[in-house]
Design a protein around this motif. Structure first.
Motif, PDB file in Angstrom:
ATOM      1  N   GLU A   1      10.941  -7.317   9.591  1.00 47.33           N
ATOM      2  CA  GLU A   1      10.789  -6.960  10.995  1.00 47.33           C
ATOM      3  C   GLU A   1      11.577  -5.690  11.311  1.00 47.33           C
ATOM      4  OE1 GLU A   1      11.628 -10.036  13.738  1.00 47.33           O
ATOM      5  OE2 GLU A   1      10.653 -11.546  12.514  1.00 47.33           O
ATOM      6  N   ILE A   2      11.036  -4.907  12.229  1.00 50.12           N
ATOM      7  CA  ILE A   2      11.734  -3.707  12.673  1.00 50.12           C
ATOM      8  C   ILE A   2      12.824  -4.145  13.646  1.00 50.12           C
ATOM      9  CG2 ILE A   2      11.493  -1.533  13.915  1.00 50.12           C
ATOM     10  CD1 ILE A   2       8.588  -1.475  13.004  1.00 50.12           C
ATOM     11  N   PRO A   3      14.042  -3.675  13.438  1.00 47.81           N
ATOM     12  CA  PRO A   3      15.118  -4.092  14.344  1.00 47.81           C
ATOM     13  C   PRO A   3      14.881  -3.524  15.755  1.00 47.81           C
ATOM     14  CG  PRO A   3      15.914  -2.442  12.823  1.00 47.81           C
ATOM     15  CD  PRO A   3      14.520  -2.792  12.401  1.00 47.81           C
ATOM     16  N   SER A   4      15.263  -4.262  16.762  1.00 46.02           N
ATOM     17  CA  SER A   4      15.073  -3.824  18.153  1.00 46.02           C
ATOM     18  C   SER A   4      16.082  -2.720  18.495  1.00 46.02           C
ATOM     19  CB  SER A   4      15.239  -4.995  19.106  1.00 46.02           C
ATOM     20  OG  SER A   4      16.550  -5.501  19.013  1.00 46.02           O
ATOM     21  N   ILE A   5      15.722  -1.922  19.483  1.00 40.27           N
ATOM     22  CA  ILE A   5      16.576  -0.816  19.910  1.00 40.27           C
ATOM     23  C   ILE A   5      17.694  -1.378  20.782  1.00 40.27           C
ATOM     24  CG2 ILE A   5      16.653   1.310  21.253  1.00 40.27           C
ATOM     25  CD1 ILE A   5      13.745   1.751  20.497  1.00 40.27           C
ATOM     26  N   ASN A   6      18.891  -0.910  20.526  1.00 41.28           N
ATOM     27  CA  ASN A   6      20.038  -1.348  21.305  1.00 41.28           C
ATOM     28  C   ASN A   6      20.002  -0.633  22.665  1.00 41.28           C
ATOM     29  OD1 ASN A   6      22.429  -2.225  22.293  1.00 41.28           O
ATOM     30  ND2 ASN A   6      23.708  -1.186  20.771  1.00 41.28           N
ATOM     31  N   THR A   7      19.885  -1.395  23.735  1.00 43.80           N
ATOM     32  CA  THR A   7      19.814  -0.816  25.080  1.00 43.80           C
ATOM     33  C   THR A   7      21.137  -0.964  25.818  1.00 43.80           C
ATOM     34  OG1 THR A   7      18.959  -2.904  25.959  1.00 43.80           O
ATOM     35  CG2 THR A   7      17.336  -1.248  25.270  1.00 43.80           C
ATOM     36  N   GLY A   8      22.184  -1.189  25.117  1.00 44.35           N
ATOM     37  CA  GLY A   8      23.492  -1.354  25.754  1.00 44.35           C
ATOM     38  C   GLY A   8      23.989  -0.085  26.433  1.00 44.35           C
ATOM     39  N   SER A   9      23.699   1.061  25.850  1.00 43.13           N
ATOM     40  CA  SER A   9      24.180   2.317  26.437  1.00 43.13           C
ATOM     41  C   SER A   9      23.134   2.978  27.341  1.00 43.13           C
ATOM     42  CB  SER A   9      24.583   3.286  25.331  1.00 43.13           C
ATOM     43  OG  SER A   9      23.451   3.598  24.554  1.00 43.13           O
ATOM     44  N   LEU A  10      22.020   2.331  27.578  1.00 40.19           N
ATOM     45  CA  LEU A  10      20.975   2.908  28.418  1.00 40.19           C
ATOM     46  C   LEU A  10      21.461   3.111  29.859  1.00 40.19           C
ATOM     47  CD1 LEU A  10      18.057   3.858  28.461  1.00 40.19           C
ATOM     48  CD2 LEU A  10      17.387   1.553  29.093  1.00 40.19           C
ATOM     49  N   ALA A  11      22.208   2.168  30.380  1.00 35.62           N
ATOM     50  CA  ALA A  11      22.727   2.299  31.750  1.00 35.62           C
ATOM     51  C   ALA A  11      23.676   3.497  31.850  1.00 35.62           C
ATOM     52  CB  ALA A  11      23.440   1.021  32.164  1.00 35.62           C
ATOM     53  N   ASP A  12      24.472   3.727  30.824  1.00 41.76           N
ATOM     54  CA  ASP A  12      25.368   4.888  30.823  1.00 41.76           C
ATOM     55  C   ASP A  12      24.578   6.188  30.864  1.00 41.76           C
ATOM     56  OD1 ASP A  12      27.556   3.225  30.697  1.00 41.76           O
ATOM     57  OD2 ASP A  12      27.660   3.295  28.497  1.00 41.76           O
ATOM     58  N   LEU A  13      23.515   6.255  30.089  1.00 40.16           N
ATOM     59  CA  LEU A  13      22.694   7.470  30.079  1.00 40.16           C
ATOM     60  C   LEU A  13      22.035   7.708  31.437  1.00 40.16           C
ATOM     61  CD1 LEU A  13      20.986   7.151  26.593  1.00 40.16           C
ATOM     62  CD2 LEU A  13      22.756   8.756  27.274  1.00 40.16           C
ATOM     63  N   VAL A  14      21.571   6.652  32.069  1.00 40.43           N
ATOM     64  CA  VAL A  14      20.939   6.795  33.384  1.00 40.43           C
ATOM     65  C   VAL A  14      21.949   7.309  34.402  1.00 40.43           C
ATOM     66  CG1 VAL A  14      19.897   5.509  35.289  1.00 40.43           C
ATOM     67  CG2 VAL A  14      19.144   5.092  32.951  1.00 40.43           C
ATOM     68  N   PHE A  15      23.142   6.785  34.396  1.00 40.12           N
ATOM     69  CA  PHE A  15      24.158   7.244  35.344  1.00 40.12           C
ATOM     70  C   PHE A  15      24.616   8.675  35.052  1.00 40.12           C
ATOM     71  CE2 PHE A  15      24.824   2.647  36.198  1.00 40.12           C
ATOM     72  CZ  PHE A  15      24.505   2.712  37.545  1.00 40.12           C
ATOM     73  N   ILE A  16      24.655   9.067  33.795  1.00 43.41           N
ATOM     74  CA  ILE A  16      24.999  10.447  33.456  1.00 43.41           C
ATOM     75  C   ILE A  16      23.930  11.399  33.986  1.00 43.41           C
ATOM     76  CG2 ILE A  16      25.185  12.073  31.519  1.00 43.41           C
ATOM     77  CD1 ILE A  16      26.671   9.861  30.004  1.00 43.41           C
ATOM     78  N   LEU A  17      22.666  11.057  33.801  1.00 41.76           N
ATOM     79  CA  LEU A  17      21.582  11.897  34.322  1.00 41.76           C
ATOM     80  C   LEU A  17      21.607  11.949  35.847  1.00 41.76           C
ATOM     81  CD1 LEU A  17      18.619  10.977  31.975  1.00 41.76           C
ATOM     82  CD2 LEU A  17      19.820  13.158  32.124  1.00 41.76           C
ATOM     83  N   LEU A  18      21.851  10.811  36.480  1.00 38.55           N
ATOM     84  CA  LEU A  18      21.926  10.786  37.940  1.00 38.55           C
ATOM     85  C   LEU A  18      23.056  11.676  38.438  1.00 38.55           C
ATOM     86  CD1 LEU A  18      21.003   9.494  40.628  1.00 38.55           C
ATOM     87  CD2 LEU A  18      22.714   7.740  40.212  1.00 38.55           C
ATOM     88  N   PHE A  19      24.205  11.570  37.826  1.00 36.70           N
ATOM     89  CA  PHE A  19      25.348  12.404  38.209  1.00 36.70           C
ATOM     90  C   PHE A  19      25.045  13.881  37.981  1.00 36.70           C
ATOM     91  CE2 PHE A  19      29.455  14.434  37.262  1.00 36.70           C
ATOM     92  CZ  PHE A  19      30.073  14.211  38.476  1.00 36.70           C
ATOM     93  N   PHE A  20      24.402  14.206  36.862  1.00 36.59           N
ATOM     94  CA  PHE A  20      24.054  15.592  36.555  1.00 36.59           C
ATOM     95  C   PHE A  20      23.147  16.180  37.629  1.00 36.59           C
ATOM     96  CE2 PHE A  20      20.980  18.506  34.590  1.00 36.59           C
ATOM     97  CZ  PHE A  20      21.837  19.519  34.221  1.00 36.59           C
ATOM     98  N   PHE A  21      22.107  15.472  38.025  1.00 38.37           N
ATOM     99  CA  PHE A  21      21.186  15.995  39.031  1.00 38.37           C
ATOM    100  C   PHE A  21      21.815  16.040  40.418  1.00 38.37           C
ATOM    101  CE2 PHE A  21      17.958  14.819  35.821  1.00 38.37           C
ATOM    102  CZ  PHE A  21      17.421  16.087  35.661  1.00 38.37           C
ATOM    103  N   MET A  22      22.744  15.154  40.696  1.00 33.74           N
ATOM    104  CA  MET A  22      23.445  15.223  41.978  1.00 33.74           C
ATOM    105  C   MET A  22      24.344  16.455  42.049  1.00 33.74           C
ATOM    106  SD  MET A  22      24.414  11.236  42.669  1.00 33.74           S
ATOM    107  CE  MET A  22      25.728  11.677  43.743  1.00 33.74           C
ATOM    108  N   VAL A  23      24.933  16.839  40.929  1.00 34.82           N
ATOM    109  CA  VAL A  23      25.830  17.984  40.913  1.00 34.82           C
ATOM    110  C   VAL A  23      25.062  19.292  41.016  1.00 34.82           C
ATOM    111  CG1 VAL A  23      27.435  19.276  39.443  1.00 34.82           C
ATOM    112  CG2 VAL A  23      27.697  16.823  39.701  1.00 34.82           C
ATOM    113  N   ILE A  24      23.933  19.417  40.333  1.00 36.76           N
ATOM    114  CA  ILE A  24      23.233  20.699  40.310  1.00 36.76           C
ATOM    115  C   ILE A  24      22.296  20.894  41.498  1.00 36.76           C
ATOM    116  CG2 ILE A  24      23.355  20.844  37.818  1.00 36.76           C
ATOM    117  CD1 ILE A  24      20.307  20.248  37.831  1.00 36.76           C
TER     118      ILE A  24
END
Length: 155
Positions: free
Chosen positions: A11-34
């Motif tokens: 079986e193909i191992p599943s993708i770890n989504t533990g850091s997905l929330a961190d990436l979303v907040f980083i992108l949100l912060f980036f667009f708020m700043v620019i």
């Protein structure tokens, strides 16, 4: 005989989504700043005229906006066209002080490149626009832009 045996399909191992929330907040912060918010609230109604030969301004940070049009609050200000500088209704004689304050707020290197953008309602009489242009001339603000919307050309 081989030592390693293939035990069927793996079986193909599943993708770890533990850091997905961190990436979303980083992108949100980036667009708020620019992103930039609207700097002034419109107090006058401006329906810009249409033009076919339109050019975009290169550095919008070096643009000072002057709005001219009929006020939204007709009961208090009447139906005559008014001038809006930043967030307040002003008279023609206050335009020079506005331009001088804009120059003081900018870096000395950028002062020669400051552009004054006139956002004028299409039904406004030229009398008030000419008076504003005369005030701009007296203070030495010769770079004037008339804001318009792009007209559809039929070819």
């Amino acid at each position: 005989m081989s030592r390693f045996k293939d035990k069927g399909k793996k079986e193909i191992p599943s993708i770890n989504t533990g850091s997905l929330a961190d990436l979303v907040f980083i992108l949100l912060f980036f667009f708020m700043v620019i992103s930039t918010m609207r700097e002034s609230n419109p107090l006058v109604r401006v329906v810009m005229p249409k033009a076919t030969e339109v050019h975009k301004l290169e550095k919008k940070s070096l643009v000072s906006n002057i709005y001219i049009g009929q006020p939204f609050n007709v009961a208090a200000l009447g139906t005559e066209s008014r001038i809006q500088l930043n967030d307040q209704i002003a008279d023609v004689n206050e335009v020079q002080a506005f331009i001088l304050a804009e120059r003081e707020a900018r870096n000395e290197v950028d002062v020669p490149f400051l552009t004054t953008s006139l956002k004028v309602d299409k039904d406004t009489r030229m009398r008030i626009v000419t008076a504003v242009k005369q005030e701009l001339r007296q203070v030495g603000a010769f770079r004037i832009n008339y804001s318009t919307t792009r007209a559809q050309t039929a070819f």
